[in-house]
Design an enzyme around this catalytic site. Structure first.
Site, PDB file in Angstrom:
ATOM      1  N   GLU A   1      -3.151  -8.444   7.004  1.00  0.00           N
ATOM      2  CA  GLU A   1      -1.983  -8.895   7.792  1.00  0.00           C
ATOM      3  C   GLU A   1      -2.452  -9.732   8.967  1.00  0.00           C
ATOM      4  O   GLU A   1      -3.361  -9.321   9.683  1.00  0.00           O
ATOM      5  CB  GLU A   1      -1.195  -7.689   8.314  1.00  0.00           C
TER       6      GLU A   1
ATOM      7  N   ASP B   1       7.634  -6.585   4.769  1.00  0.00           N
ATOM      8  CA  ASP B   1       7.064  -6.170   6.039  1.00  0.00           C
ATOM      9  C   ASP B   1       8.191  -5.609   6.907  1.00  0.00           C
ATOM     10  O   ASP B   1       9.257  -6.212   7.006  1.00  0.00           O
ATOM     11  CB  ASP B   1       6.382  -7.353   6.733  1.00  0.00           C
TER      12      ASP B   1
ATOM     13  N   ARG C   1      16.284  -1.872   4.561  1.00  0.00           N
ATOM     14  CA  ARG C   1      15.700  -2.295   3.272  1.00  0.00           C
ATOM     15  C   ARG C   1      16.802  -2.645   2.276  1.00  0.00           C
ATOM     16  O   ARG C   1      16.727  -3.643   1.566  1.00  0.00           O
ATOM     17  CB  ARG C   1      14.828  -1.156   2.720  1.00  0.00           C
TER      18      ARG C   1
ATOM     19  N   SER D   1       0.842  -1.196   0.000  1.00  0.00           N
ATOM     20  CA  SER D   1       0.000   0.000   0.000  1.00  0.00           C
ATOM     21  C   SER D   1       0.883   1.254   0.000  1.00  0.00           C
ATOM     22  O   SER D   1       0.388   2.359  -0.135  1.00  0.00           O
ATOM     23  CB  SER D   1      -0.887   0.008   1.256  1.00  0.00           C
TER      24      SER D   1
ATOM     25  N   TYR E   1       8.860   6.372   9.965  1.00  0.00           N
ATOM     26  CA  TYR E   1       9.682   6.630  11.148  1.00  0.00           C
ATOM     27  C   TYR E   1      11.021   7.298  10.809  1.00  0.00           C
ATOM     28  O   TYR E   1      11.847   7.504  11.696  1.00  0.00           O
ATOM     29  CB  TYR E   1       9.937   5.309  11.893  1.00  0.00           C
TER      30      TYR E   1
HETATM   31  P1  ITT Z   1       2.485  -2.458   3.284  1.00  0.00           P
HETATM   32  O1  ITT Z   1       1.213  -2.229   2.542  1.00  0.00           O
HETATM   33  O2  ITT Z   1       3.635  -2.857   2.383  1.00  0.00           O
HETATM   34  O3  ITT Z   1       2.356  -3.365   4.491  1.00  0.00           O
HETATM   35  P2  ITT Z   1       3.003  -0.403   5.325  1.00  0.00           P
HETATM   36  O4  ITT Z   1       3.350   1.057   5.209  1.00  0.00           O
HETATM   37  O5  ITT Z   1       1.785  -0.787   6.129  1.00  0.00           O
HETATM   38  O6  ITT Z   1       2.923  -0.994   3.835  1.00  0.00           O
HETATM   39  P3  ITT Z   1       4.786  -2.032   7.026  1.00  0.00           P
HETATM   40  O7  ITT Z   1       3.653  -2.632   7.786  1.00  0.00           O
HETATM   41  O8  ITT Z   1       5.800  -2.944   6.442  1.00  0.00           O
HETATM   42  O9  ITT Z   1       4.301  -1.103   5.836  1.00  0.00           O
HETATM   43  O10 ITT Z   1       5.591  -0.971   7.877  1.00  0.00           O
HETATM   44  C1  ITT Z   1       5.388  -0.735   9.233  1.00  0.00           C
HETATM   45  C2  ITT Z   1       5.524   0.746   9.507  1.00  0.00           C
HETATM   46  O11 ITT Z   1       6.890   1.122   9.398  1.00  0.00           O
HETATM   47  C3  ITT Z   1       4.741   1.655   8.552  1.00  0.00           C
HETATM   48  O12 ITT Z   1       4.143   2.694   9.312  1.00  0.00           O
HETATM   49  C4  ITT Z   1       5.799   2.230   7.625  1.00  0.00           C
HETATM   50  O13 ITT Z   1       5.485   3.545   7.221  1.00  0.00           O
HETATM   51  C5  ITT Z   1       7.032   2.223   8.524  1.00  0.00           C
HETATM   52  N1  ITT Z   1       8.258   2.010   7.747  1.00  0.00           N
HETATM   53  C6  ITT Z   1       8.586   0.909   7.026  1.00  0.00           C
HETATM   54  N2  ITT Z   1       9.784   1.058   6.436  1.00  0.00           N
HETATM   55  C7  ITT Z   1      10.219   2.297   6.786  1.00  0.00           C
HETATM   56  C8  ITT Z   1      11.366   3.044   6.487  1.00  0.00           C
HETATM   57  O14 ITT Z   1      12.318   2.593   5.696  1.00  0.00           O
HETATM   58  N3  ITT Z   1      11.463   4.263   7.010  1.00  0.00           N
HETATM   59  C9  ITT Z   1      10.514   4.770   7.811  1.00  0.00           C
HETATM   60  N4  ITT Z   1       9.390   4.143   8.144  1.00  0.00           N
HETATM   61  C10 ITT Z   1       9.240   2.903   7.638  1.00  0.00           C
END
Ligand code: ITT
Length: 186
Positions: A37, A66, A169, A6, A142
């Site tokens: 999820e 994730d 990542r 998303s 974050y």
């Molecule tokens: P999906 O649809 O891919 O799940 P998501 O944004 O819900 O997208 P996640 O559950 O994997 O993604 O991420 C958990 C949280 O961590 C989410 O609020 C992201 O914005 C944040 N996040 C993930 N990778 C990040 C990064 O590299 N830098 C900052 N925040 C990150």
């Protein structure tokens, strides 16, 4: 392959690296979908389930990711709940939770799951760091509060060109690409 998420910010951080590999048969497209999820205390289990759901939707080589931010002083919270916590209390809420805390250590984890229709392959990347005392820099998720180890500023402050060379990542993505080129691109 399709990267299903998303969150287009993640795709933007992935696509440049894959394009730079310059392999004509290794390309990645973005499919924006909100995936169900499961609740689990393991990012790997959440990823596997997400990969199954994503493959059902796109029916083609599928990659999902994730992530979780694990804060030491909060016993690993928000961890697998990072997405929900970001949407609810956000970065200012995290900083408040840590207001009297000297131990600001945290780990950012990235778990990719690649599904080819038969098997699921998992790749993990971790970046140690700490949580800043206030948000710093323009960035998504974050990034304004996560300071990678060895630096004094947050990912958002350091900028995306730099973040994408050292991030959780990037570490997971390198493992994925090495595996993909050795096993799927003969
Ligand atoms: P999906 O649809 O891919 O799940 P998501 O944004 O819900 O997208 P996640 O559950 O994997 O993604 O991420 C958990 C949280 O961590 C989410 O609020 C992201 O914005 C944040 N996040 C993930 N990778 C990040 C990064 O590299 N830098 C900052 N925040 C990150």
């Amino acid at each position: 392959m399709y990267f299903v998420s998303s969150n287009e910010n993640k795709y933007k951080e992935i696509v440049d690296f894959i394009q730079a590999l310059d392999r004509p048969n290794f390309t990645i497209k973005f499919k924006q979908l909100e995936l169900e999820e499961i609740q689990s205390d393991s990012l790997e289990k959440v990823s596997e389930h997400k990969a199954l759901k994503a493959f059902e939707r796109v029916r083609y080589l599928t990659l999902i990711e994730d992530d979780g931010l694990f804060i030491d002083a909060l016993n690993g919270f928000p961890g697998v709940y990072s997405s929900y916590i970001f949407k609810t209390i956000g970065n200012s809420g995290i900083i408040k939770l840590l207001s009297d805390e000297k131990n600001r250590k945290a780990v950012f984890r990235s778990v990719f799951a690649f599904h080819d229709g038969k098997n699921i392959q998992i790749f993990v990347g971790e970046k140690c760091g700490s949580i800043s005392h206030s948000p710093e820099g323009e960035g998504w998720g974050y990034d304004p509060i996560f300071i990678p180890e060895g630096f004094e500023n947050t990912f958002a402050h350091l900028g995306y060109e730099f973040k994408n060379k050292i991030s959780h990542r990037r570490i997971a993505l390198e493992k994925l690409c090495t595996w993909f080129l050795a096993n799927k691109q003969k």
